[in-house]
Design a protein around this motif. Structure first.
Motif, short mmCIF file in Angstrom:
data_model
loop_
_atom_site.label_atom_id
_atom_site.label_comp_id
_atom_site.label_asym_id
_atom_site.label_seq_id
_atom_site.Cartn_x
_atom_site.Cartn_y
_atom_site.Cartn_z
N GLU A 3 0.83 -1.20 0.00
CA GLU A 3 0.00 0.00 0.00
C GLU A 3 0.87 1.26 0.00
O GLU A 3 0.57 2.22 -0.71
CB GLU A 3 -0.94 -0.01 1.20
N THR A 4 1.95 1.23 0.77
CA THR A 4 2.85 2.37 0.83
C THR A 4 3.51 2.61 -0.52
O THR A 4 3.57 3.74 -1.01
CB THR A 4 3.94 2.15 1.90
N VAL A 5 4.00 1.55 -1.14
CA VAL A 5 4.67 1.66 -2.44
C VAL A 5 3.69 2.14 -3.50
O VAL A 5 4.02 3.01 -4.32
CB VAL A 5 5.31 0.31 -2.85
N MET A 6 2.47 1.61 -3.48
CA MET A 6 1.49 1.99 -4.50
C MET A 6 1.03 3.44 -4.33
O MET A 6 0.65 4.08 -5.31
CB MET A 6 0.30 1.04 -4.47
N ALA A 7 1.08 3.95 -3.11
CA ALA A 7 0.68 5.33 -2.86
C ALA A 7 1.74 6.32 -3.29
O ALA A 7 1.47 7.51 -3.46
CB ALA A 7 0.36 5.52 -1.38
N SER A 8 2.95 5.84 -3.46
CA SER A 8 4.06 6.72 -3.85
C SER A 8 3.94 7.07 -5.33
O SER A 8 3.72 6.21 -6.18
CB SER A 8 5.39 6.00 -3.61
N PRO A 9 4.12 8.35 -5.64
CA PRO A 9 4.02 8.74 -7.06
C PRO A 9 5.14 8.14 -7.92
O PRO A 9 4.99 8.01 -9.13
CB PRO A 9 4.12 10.27 -7.03
N SER A 10 6.23 7.76 -7.30
CA SER A 10 7.34 7.18 -8.06
C SER A 10 7.40 5.67 -7.88
O SER A 10 8.47 5.08 -7.85
CB SER A 10 8.65 7.82 -7.62
N SER A 11 6.22 5.05 -7.76
CA SER A 11 6.19 3.61 -7.52
C SER A 11 6.77 2.84 -8.70
O SER A 11 6.62 3.22 -9.85
CB SER A 11 4.77 3.14 -7.23
#
Length: 58
Positions: free
Chosen positions: A22-30
């Protein structure tokens, strides 16, 4: 380690991977590769948990 304890351990790892995903997917630079790797790890853990749970029901 009992099977139930092992399943509980796998569930904790699965939950931690879910949070990380969830954290990675929320990052704009995922990173798509990182997301795919996390999803694969979660699936492997889920499969292992289901296999262990099925083996305890026999």
């Amino acid at each position: 380690m009992t099977i139930q304890a092992h399943i509980a351990s796998l569930e904790k790892k699965h939950g931690a991977l879910e949070e990380e995903l969830e954290t990675v997917m929320a990052s704009p630079s995922s990173d798509d590769k990182q997301i795919a790797d996390l999803k694969r790890k979660k699936l492997r853990l889920k499969d292992e948990m289901q296999r262990l749970q099925a083996s305890t029901k026999h």
